[in-house]
Design an enzyme around this catalytic site. Structure first.
Site, PDB file in Angstrom:
ATOM      1  N   LEU A  62     -16.442  -8.107 -27.848  1.00 27.50           N
ATOM      2  CA  LEU A  62     -17.799  -8.590 -27.607  1.00 27.50           C
ATOM      3  C   LEU A  62     -18.788  -7.440 -27.509  1.00 27.50           C
ATOM      4  CD1 LEU A  62     -17.151 -11.306 -24.886  1.00 27.50           C
ATOM      5  CD2 LEU A  62     -17.419 -11.646 -27.341  1.00 27.50           C
ATOM      6  N   ARG A  72     -21.574  -3.617 -38.022  1.00 26.70           N
ATOM      7  CA  ARG A  72     -21.163  -4.298 -36.786  1.00 26.70           C
ATOM      8  C   ARG A  72     -22.371  -4.667 -35.934  1.00 26.70           C
ATOM      9  NH1 ARG A  72     -16.000  -6.200 -35.207  1.00 26.70           N
ATOM     10  NH2 ARG A  72     -16.248  -6.935 -33.072  1.00 26.70           N
ATOM     11  N   HIS A 129      -6.513 -15.364 -19.637  1.00 30.61           N
ATOM     12  CA  HIS A 129      -5.547 -14.400 -20.164  1.00 30.61           C
ATOM     13  C   HIS A 129      -4.134 -14.853 -19.796  1.00 30.61           C
ATOM     14  CE1 HIS A 129      -4.086 -10.562 -21.666  1.00 30.61           C
ATOM     15  NE2 HIS A 129      -3.305 -10.503 -20.613  1.00 30.61           N
ATOM     16  N   GLU A 168      -2.362 -22.114 -17.924  1.00 26.57           N
ATOM     17  CA  GLU A 168      -3.658 -22.028 -18.595  1.00 26.57           C
ATOM     18  C   GLU A 168      -4.426 -23.340 -18.581  1.00 26.57           C
ATOM     19  OE1 GLU A 168      -3.747 -20.008 -22.415  1.00 26.57           O
ATOM     20  OE2 GLU A 168      -1.770 -19.167 -21.993  1.00 26.57           O
ATOM     21  N   GLU A 198     -17.526  -5.085 -18.924  1.00 25.35           N
ATOM     22  CA  GLU A 198     -17.477  -4.220 -20.095  1.00 25.35           C
ATOM     23  C   GLU A 198     -16.072  -3.685 -20.392  1.00 25.35           C
ATOM     24  OE1 GLU A 198     -21.680  -4.402 -18.714  1.00 25.35           O
ATOM     25  OE2 GLU A 198     -19.725  -4.112 -17.736  1.00 25.35           O
TER      26      GLU A 198
END
Length: 212
Positions: free
Chosen positions: A94, A66, A110, A181, A148
């Site tokens: 990510l 990875r 989202h 969206e 994160e």
């Protein structure tokens, strides 16, 4: 001119909405310079090629480790020298280095009103199935900056969409795309491109005047 890279795993309907918004002037002072996918057969890559946009495909399946994939993905993003990275249905976790490198310069769309129906496991039709199973009367979409966490970054734009009795997940998904969206993602890019967004103390603010 804001240089935009779009990352996408599937058909690229939000990518097309961005292309259309640039063409008709709803996005100004910005250009899409690259499209990255983790799937070689993603129709989003075809959309990009038809629009004359450079593409790249970086799949974790092609790397034994990875860490190697993470390194190649970051290099692919950096190669386009983007000012803004847009996640438009990119279904890959990510690397933290990528997120840190583009802090406050990476946004995600989202298909729900965060903090509802978001986080690990909530993507695609799964979101709309859960909305319907809960009996919600309103849903929508959110554009937020990426940090994160999972769908936890500062919220920039949201738009509500009515849930109609008898909706299926597929019907609701389409309505959310069309009514939310495809509207708020281009608007978010335009606001950022014209210096009208500031992230401060963990909140995204829309400014009346452009940042100097």
């Amino acid at each position: 001119m804001l240089r935009v890279v779009v990352m996408v795993s599937g058909g690229g309907t939000n990518l097309q909405a961005i292309f259309d918004a640039v063409k008709d002037g709803r996005i100004t002072n910005a250009q899409v310079v690259g499209v990255i996918s983790n799937k070689k057969d993603a129709y989003a890559l075809t959309r990009a090629e038809q629009a004359g946009i450079k593409t790249a495909c970086v799949s974790p399946k092609d790397y034994a480790e990875r860490a190697q994939f993470n390194e190649v993905l970051l290099a692919a993003v950096d190669s386009f020298a983007p000012d803004l990275v847009v996640l438009a249905g990119f279904l890959v976790i990510l690397p933290e280095l990528l997120i840190r490198s583009y802090k406050n310069r990476m946004i995600n769309i989202h298909p729900s009103l965060i903090p509802s129906f978001c986080g690990k496991g909530f993507y695609g039709l799964k979101v709309h199935k859960e909305v319907l199973s809960r009996g919600c009367k309103v849903t929508g979409a959110t554009v937020h900056f990426v940090d994160e966490g999972c769908d936890s970054g500062p919220i920039l734009l949201q738009k509500a969409v009515e849930v109609v009795q008898g909706d299926t997940p597929e019907v609701l998904q389409r309505r959310v795309m069309e009514q939310a969206e495809w509207q708020i993602l281009p608007r978010a890019i335009d606001l950022i491109a014209n210096g009208k967004v500031e992230v401060k103390d963990g909140f995204a603010q829309i400014l009346e005047k452009a940042l100097v």
